[in-house]
Design an enzyme around this catalytic site. Structure first.
Site, mmCIF file in Angstrom:
data_model
loop_
_atom_site.group_PDB
_atom_site.id
_atom_site.type_symbol
_atom_site.label_atom_id
_atom_site.label_comp_id
_atom_site.label_asym_id
_atom_site.label_seq_id
_atom_site.Cartn_x
_atom_site.Cartn_y
_atom_site.Cartn_z
ATOM 1 N N ASN A 135 0.928 -1.290 0.023
ATOM 2 C CA ASN A 135 0.075 -0.068 0.059
ATOM 3 C C ASN A 135 0.748 1.182 -0.058
ATOM 4 O O ASN A 135 0.490 2.447 -0.204
ATOM 5 C CB ASN A 135 -0.718 -0.190 1.313
ATOM 6 N N THR A 136 2.010 1.117 0.431
ATOM 7 C CA THR A 136 3.198 2.412 0.202
ATOM 8 C C THR A 136 4.031 2.383 -0.984
ATOM 9 O O THR A 136 3.788 3.033 -1.858
ATOM 10 C CB THR A 136 3.867 2.245 1.379
ATOM 11 N N GLY A 158 -4.042 -11.221 2.691
ATOM 12 C CA GLY A 158 -3.355 -10.295 2.067
ATOM 13 C C GLY A 158 -2.144 -11.280 1.306
ATOM 14 O O GLY A 158 -1.528 -11.935 1.711
ATOM 15 N N ALA A 159 -2.152 -11.084 -0.171
ATOM 16 C CA ALA A 159 -0.925 -11.822 -0.983
ATOM 17 C C ALA A 159 0.525 -11.606 -0.274
ATOM 18 O O ALA A 159 1.442 -12.757 -0.322
ATOM 19 C CB ALA A 159 -1.060 -11.417 -2.337
ATOM 20 N N ASP A 160 0.887 -10.527 0.197
ATOM 21 C CA ASP A 160 1.930 -10.169 0.570
ATOM 22 C C ASP A 160 2.308 -10.841 1.895
ATOM 23 O O ASP A 160 3.441 -11.799 2.261
ATOM 24 C CB ASP A 160 2.243 -8.723 1.071
ATOM 25 N N ARG A 161 1.261 -11.232 2.729
ATOM 26 C CA ARG A 161 1.496 -12.149 3.897
ATOM 27 C C ARG A 161 1.801 -13.634 3.505
ATOM 28 O O ARG A 161 2.599 -14.366 4.038
ATOM 29 C CB ARG A 161 0.269 -12.062 4.826
HETATM 30 N N1 LIG Z 1 12.081 4.981 1.292
HETATM 31 C C1 LIG Z 1 10.851 4.748 1.887
HETATM 32 N N2 LIG Z 1 9.732 5.095 1.559
HETATM 33 C C2 LIG Z 1 8.486 5.026 2.289
HETATM 34 N N3 LIG Z 1 8.528 4.396 3.334
HETATM 35 C C3 LIG Z 1 9.595 4.051 4.049
HETATM 36 C C4 LIG Z 1 10.745 4.301 3.072
HETATM 37 N N4 LIG Z 1 11.810 3.431 4.140
HETATM 38 C C5 LIG Z 1 11.173 2.978 5.216
HETATM 39 N N5 LIG Z 1 9.737 3.492 5.058
HETATM 40 C C6 LIG Z 1 8.807 2.914 5.859
HETATM 41 O O1 LIG Z 1 8.209 1.562 5.721
HETATM 42 C C7 LIG Z 1 6.801 1.866 5.466
HETATM 43 C C8 LIG Z 1 6.689 1.242 3.970
HETATM 44 O O2 LIG Z 1 7.225 0.053 4.121
HETATM 45 P P1 LIG Z 1 6.814 -1.032 2.884
HETATM 46 O O3 LIG Z 1 7.320 -2.144 3.207
HETATM 47 O O4 LIG Z 1 7.184 -0.386 1.811
HETATM 48 O O5 LIG Z 1 5.019 -0.847 2.822
HETATM 49 P P2 LIG Z 1 4.279 -1.504 2.089
HETATM 50 O O6 LIG Z 1 4.731 -3.091 1.938
HETATM 51 O O7 LIG Z 1 2.994 -1.472 2.784
HETATM 52 O O8 LIG Z 1 4.019 -0.751 0.665
HETATM 53 C C9 LIG Z 1 6.504 3.240 5.519
HETATM 54 O O9 LIG Z 1 5.161 3.383 6.325
HETATM 55 C C10 LIG Z 1 7.783 3.951 6.118
HETATM 56 O O10 LIG Z 1 7.503 3.934 7.773
HETATM 57 C C1 LIG Z 2 -2.452 -6.248 6.002
HETATM 58 C C2 LIG Z 2 -2.092 -5.696 4.732
HETATM 59 C C3 LIG Z 2 -2.704 -4.260 4.554
HETATM 60 C C4 LIG Z 2 -0.543 -5.501 4.729
HETATM 61 O O1 LIG Z 2 -0.184 -4.971 3.604
HETATM 62 P P1 LIG Z 2 0.943 -3.633 3.662
HETATM 63 O O2 LIG Z 2 1.162 -3.193 4.866
HETATM 64 O O3 LIG Z 2 2.075 -4.326 2.905
HETATM 65 O O4 LIG Z 2 0.352 -2.570 2.649
HETATM 66 C C5 LIG Z 2 -2.356 -6.860 3.576
HETATM 67 O O5 LIG Z 2 -1.737 -7.990 4.003
HETATM 68 C C6 LIG Z 2 -3.876 -6.685 3.216
HETATM 69 O O6 LIG Z 2 -4.556 -6.081 2.585
HETATM 70 N N1 LIG Z 2 -4.570 -7.848 3.657
HETATM 71 C C7 LIG Z 2 -5.877 -8.232 3.469
HETATM 72 C C8 LIG Z 2 -6.598 -8.551 4.732
HETATM 73 C C9 LIG Z 2 -6.041 -9.620 5.551
HETATM 74 O O7 LIG Z 2 -4.838 -10.097 5.131
HETATM 75 O O8 LIG Z 2 -6.829 -10.197 6.127
HETATM 76 K K LIG Z 3 4.094 -5.395 2.754
#
Ligand SMILES: Nc1ncnc2c1ncn2[C@@H]1O[C@H](COP(=O)(O)OP(=O)(O)O)[C@@H](O)[C@H]1O
Ligand SMILES: CC(C)(COP(=O)(O)O)[C@@H](O)C(=O)NCCC(=O)O
Ligand SMILES: [K+]
Length: 246
Positions: free
Chosen positions: A9-10, A99-102
């Site tokens: 999501n980031t 979530g697919a990442d999990r």
């Molecule tokens: N270069 C970066 N850009 C954005 N967020 C970062 C960065 N480095 C560390 N972070 C931290 O990590 C979090 C995002 O981690 P990330 O694993 O990329 O998230 P997601 O998998 O949800 O996209 C942000 O909330 C921030 O606190």
């Molecule tokens: C919990 C999460 C938002 C984590 O994703 P991330 O923080 O990497 O963006 C993601 O795994 C998700 O959208 N899950 C769906 C709901 C669940 O896992 O039950």
């Molecule tokens: K993630």
């Protein structure tokens, strides 16, 4: 060459791999024109497949597909949580809602540990998932991530005013708004660390942009250093394993 994407999501994290290993990698916001600047035109021409693990919205998923089509004609395949993969069994009654990442992080963790372990992904949200000795997923937790906690305080209070770029690392009771906010977040991370340390000792695999904060909390809580393993690419590791087995 295959391109693997972990679309959180980031940030979008990506790796370009061939049979010998990782050729290039990068991370960034989907809107950034620099997101794929690490891939050369020659490498784009040699890309034969794109595999994606995403938790973003359906609209963002379509936008990502449109963005990729600007660079390559290779087929793009999205991989989602399944009821099982090899020994790993998903705890969810409706696996497609996890979530697919999990899921891909669990597959990556299992390929390394092949035993009891906990996977913590400190990203936009913080997730923690347990794997049993036999690969059964016991389930897990979803918590707001560090930045989400800070933004929530900024958006939902009138007088909690602080500099979001602070790097205060202490956990002692604060004596200013900044200290109370940042020591508070560190304190909560510490609580997660203490809770994880209490259930140990077992391998703890950490991933996500804030993994280092969880690692510090775990070590502060007395977790043996050798059980704390930071794996920045764990989701892509698992995605590549699932893609190779398709
Ligand atoms: N270069 C970066 N850009 C954005 N967020 C970062 C960065 N480095 C560390 N972070 C931290 O990590 C979090 C995002 O981690 P990330 O694993 O990329 O998230 P997601 O998998 O949800 O996209 C942000 O909330 C921030 O606190
Ligand atoms: C919990 C999460 C938002 C984590 O994703 P991330 O923080 O990497 O963006 C993601 O795994 C998700 O959208 N899950 C769906 C709901 C669940 O896992 O039950
Ligand atoms: K993630």
């Amino acid at each position: 060459m295959n391109l693997y994407l972990d679309a959180g999501n980031t940030r979008i994290k990506w790796q370009l791999r061939d049979g010998t290993g990782v050729l290039a990698q990068g991370a960034g916001l989907m809107e950034s024109p620099e997101l794929f600047s690490g891939v050369t035109p020659t490498q784009w021409r040699a890309t034969v497949r794109v595999a994606v693990s995403t938790v973003r919205s359906e609209r963002a998923r379509e936008q990502l597909q449109e963005l990729l089509a600007q660079y390559t004609g290779a087929p793009v395949e999205f991989f989602w949580t399944e009821s099982h993969f090899g020994s790993v069994q998903c705890a969810y009654r409706t696996p497609e809602s996890m979530g697919a990442d999990r899921w891909h992080a669990l597959i990556g963790a299992w390929s390394e540990i092949r035993g009891r372990c906990v996977v913590v992904d400190a990203g936009s949200a913080i997730t923690a998932d347990w794997l049993e000795e036999d690969g059964r997923h016991l389930g897990g937790y979803i918590l707001p991530g560090k930045r989400m906690m800070l933004e929530s305080l900024q958006r939902n209070t009138a007088r909690v005013l602080f500099n979001a770029d602070n790097s205060l690392t202490d956990v002692m009771p604060g004596r200013s708004t900044d200290e109370c906010v940042f020591h508070g977040v560190n304190w909560l991370m510490g609580a997660i660390g203490s809770e994880l340390a209490r259930i140990g000792p077992m391998p703890l695999l950490l991933t996500g942009g804030d993994a280092v904060h969880i690692r510090e909390a775990l070590l502060r809580a007395g977790c043996p250093g050798e059980s704390v393993r930071v794996r920045p690419d764990l989701v892509i590791e698992g995605l590549a394993i699932v893609d190779a087995a398709r």
